[in-house]
Enzyme design. Structure first.
Site, PDB file in Angstrom:
ATOM      1  N   ASN A   9       0.865  -1.173  -0.129  1.00  0.00           N
ATOM      2  CA  ASN A   9      -0.056  -0.012  -0.006  1.00  0.00           C
ATOM      3  C   ASN A   9       0.956   1.202   0.013  1.00  0.00           C
ATOM      4  O   ASN A   9       1.469   1.596   1.005  1.00  0.00           O
ATOM      5  CB  ASN A   9      -1.014  -0.068   1.375  1.00  0.00           C
ATOM      6  CG  ASN A   9      -1.863   1.039   1.264  1.00  0.00           C
ATOM      7  OD1 ASN A   9      -1.948   2.099   0.428  1.00  0.00           O
ATOM      8  ND2 ASN A   9      -2.749   1.358   2.250  1.00  0.00           N
ATOM      9  N   ARG A  93      -2.748  -2.296  -3.311  1.00  0.00           N
ATOM     10  CA  ARG A  93      -3.770  -1.482  -3.358  1.00  0.00           C
ATOM     11  C   ARG A  93      -3.817  -0.157  -4.226  1.00  0.00           C
ATOM     12  O   ARG A  93      -2.752   0.474  -3.957  1.00  0.00           O
ATOM     13  CB  ARG A  93      -3.817  -1.093  -1.824  1.00  0.00           C
ATOM     14  CG  ARG A  93      -5.115   0.100  -1.680  1.00  0.00           C
ATOM     15  CD  ARG A  93      -5.140   0.646  -0.433  1.00  0.00           C
ATOM     16  NE  ARG A  93      -6.346   1.518  -0.238  1.00  0.00           N
ATOM     17  CZ  ARG A  93      -6.435   2.722   0.263  1.00  0.00           C
ATOM     18  NH1 ARG A  93      -5.188   3.279   0.756  1.00  0.00           N
ATOM     19  NH2 ARG A  93      -7.431   3.407   0.484  1.00  0.00           N
ATOM     20  N   HIS A 181     -12.903   2.650  -0.237  1.00  0.00           N
ATOM     21  CA  HIS A 181     -12.908   1.321   0.913  1.00  0.00           C
ATOM     22  C   HIS A 181     -13.327   0.272   0.350  1.00  0.00           C
ATOM     23  O   HIS A 181     -13.654  -0.629   1.143  1.00  0.00           O
ATOM     24  CB  HIS A 181     -13.575   1.841   2.131  1.00  0.00           C
ATOM     25  CG  HIS A 181     -12.839   2.974   2.695  1.00  0.00           C
ATOM     26  ND1 HIS A 181     -13.455   4.291   3.365  1.00  0.00           N
ATOM     27  CD2 HIS A 181     -11.532   3.424   3.027  1.00  0.00           C
ATOM     28  CE1 HIS A 181     -12.545   5.039   3.842  1.00  0.00           C
ATOM     29  NE2 HIS A 181     -11.531   4.430   3.778  1.00  0.00           N
ATOM     30  N   ARG A 241     -10.227  15.092   6.301  1.00  0.00           N
ATOM     31  CA  ARG A 241     -10.795  15.496   5.048  1.00  0.00           C
ATOM     32  C   ARG A 241     -12.241  15.983   5.369  1.00  0.00           C
ATOM     33  O   ARG A 241     -12.814  15.724   6.373  1.00  0.00           O
ATOM     34  CB  ARG A 241     -10.890  14.135   4.057  1.00  0.00           C
ATOM     35  CG  ARG A 241      -9.772  13.977   3.481  1.00  0.00           C
ATOM     36  CD  ARG A 241     -10.007  12.635   2.381  1.00  0.00           C
ATOM     37  NE  ARG A 241      -9.119  11.521   3.539  1.00  0.00           N
ATOM     38  CZ  ARG A 241      -9.292  10.275   3.082  1.00  0.00           C
ATOM     39  NH1 ARG A 241      -9.889   9.782   1.866  1.00  0.00           N
ATOM     40  NH2 ARG A 241      -8.669   9.258   3.815  1.00  0.00           N
ATOM     41  N   GLU A 379      -7.405  -5.342   5.036  1.00  0.00           N
ATOM     42  CA  GLU A 379      -7.436  -5.132   3.746  1.00  0.00           C
ATOM     43  C   GLU A 379      -6.221  -5.702   3.055  1.00  0.00           C
ATOM     44  O   GLU A 379      -6.034  -5.999   1.810  1.00  0.00           O
ATOM     45  CB  GLU A 379      -7.282  -3.439   3.417  1.00  0.00           C
ATOM     46  CG  GLU A 379      -8.562  -2.782   3.679  1.00  0.00           C
ATOM     47  CD  GLU A 379      -8.515  -1.365   4.136  1.00  0.00           C
ATOM     48  OE1 GLU A 379      -8.836  -0.360   3.138  1.00  0.00           O
ATOM     49  OE2 GLU A 379      -7.731  -0.848   5.130  1.00  0.00           O
TER      50      GLU A 379
END
Length: 402
Positions: A9, A93, A181, A241, A379
């Protein structure tokens, strides 16, 4: 020498990685680690199995550490710790798969070029994801490079869940709601299908609540709605964010504040959300410990937005059989969960607050019309599973979604 699947990632200044061995048809995680400070003072930290984490600074006496040098450090560490390691597949990813990719793919030159065309859709993520692929190809030239997309799980949305009320030509050009996601949601649903197959076949809402936060509506195993849209800015407020924002605010910042696109990007991605509202931190733990009103206001706003979006997803689903909370906040923030879930009996959610305080797997009361679960997402394992499945090395992690 063990055959290893590596997951990557890659961000602008860090690379998170995990290494897995296929053991009797199952993925066994060998190591987990991260390189922080790429381009500056780079630090390597990792742990093997359940061992204590170890770390060291990378040598930057000759040149600043880039993604390739960081992955070389990973390769050297794996070979030393595993007494030799044969990396046969690297799963990456990749935040944006655009309108085309609804499943993982083996990356070649043509696909890499197409993924690069999606960089304007995710300018703070995609270039670095692709830099990780290029670096991994240099470091592991014999390994297959597999792109696993955060948008793929949402690509079969109905049109009305993907579009904006703009002229159709913009949709055709790719201006649409993508959702993100997806790797987390797919992992959660696979686990749910394995452990709670009846619930998995029903109407499920998943709240991925962490520094990045979003929610997803899943009906019969398929994503039918997401709080995130064209970019990973939309929907819930996050650590830094802003979440949902009237586009008129952006016009105001441009016209009245004379802010450039780069300045607005920096504001909305890096200095808004919990951090911007509180003026203290993007970390929920810091805000819960603070006595400042701004910290309370930021948490209250986050909670209210999760509740509002939960209602919207349930309307999209036409009911709710199961709610899953995951991510760093969803899995650990007892008080935030309590605030989100209290007084929702009218909604079919009856919470056992003692079970919530103990972080139990099921936190709804027995007999609650909606079952509420806390499940840990992974993940990295989802990426590893996709990579292994694509290379025909093993059976799916758990029964695959039909």
């Amino acid at each position: 020498m063990a055959d290893i699947i590596l997951t990557i990632n890659a961000g602008s200044s860090s690379i998170k990685f995990a290494a897995y061995e296929i053991d009797q048809g199952k993925l066994a995680r060998l190591a987990l680690g991260e390189i922080d400070g790429i381009g500056g003072k780079a630090h390597f930290s990792a742990r093997k199995g359940n061992d204590e984490k170890t770390g060291f600074d990378l040598d930057q006496s000759h040149i600043a550490v880039d993604h390739r040098m960081a992955l070389t450090a990973v390769m050297d560490w794996l070979e030393k710790e595993q007494n030799g390691a044969n990396v046969i597949g690297v799963g990456h990813r990749v935040v944006h798969g655009g309108p085309d990719y609804c499943e993982p793919v083996l990356v070649d030159t043509a696909i890499l070029a197409q993924l690069r065309s999606f960089e304007p859709l995710a300018p703070l993520h995609q270039p670095y994801n692709l830099a990780g692929i290029e670096a991994a190809h240099d470091c592991f030239p014999k390994a297959a490079q597999v792109a696993c997309f955060d948008t793929a799980f949402h690509r079969r949305h109905p049109f009305i869940a993907d579009t904006y009320a703009l002229p159709r030509e913009y949709y055709d050009e790719g201006v649409r709601r993508y959702g993100f996601h997806g790797l987390s949601y797919e992992f959660i649903h696979r686990i749910l299908r394995h452990e709670e197959p009846v619930l998995a076949r029903g109407k499920v809402a998943v709240a991925h609540l962490g520094n990045g936060a979003s929610m997803c509506a899943i009906n019969s195993g398929k994503s039918v709605g997401s709080t995130m849209g064209f970019t990973a800015l939309d929907g819930l407020p996050m650590g830094t964010r802003c979440g949902q924002l009237d586009p008129g605010v952006v016009l105001y910042l441009m016209r009245e504040k004379k802010m450039s696109a780069d300045e607005i990007t920096d504001l909305l991605y890096k200095n808004s959300g919990l951090k911007g509202m509180s003026g203290i931190s993007n970390d929920v733990r810091d805000l819960e410990a603070s006595t400042e009103q701004s910290a309370k206001d930021a948490l209250d706003y986050f909670v209210s937005r999760v509740r509002r979006n939960l209602g919207g997803l349930c309307a999209e689903l036409g009911g709710l059989d199961c709610l899953v909370l995951t991510g760093g906040i969803g899995e650990n923030a007892v008080n935030v969960r309590k605030a989100i879930l209290q007084n929702l009996e009218w909604f079919g959610i009856q919470i056992d607050f003692a079970a919530n305080a103990r972080n139990e797997r099921i936190i709804s009361e027995k007999g609650s019309p909606t079952v509420v679960l806390i499940l840990k997402t992974d993940e990295e394992r989802m990426i590893a599973a996709h990579t292994a499945e694509l290379l025909n090395l093993k059976e799916p992690l758990v029964p695959a979604i039909a």
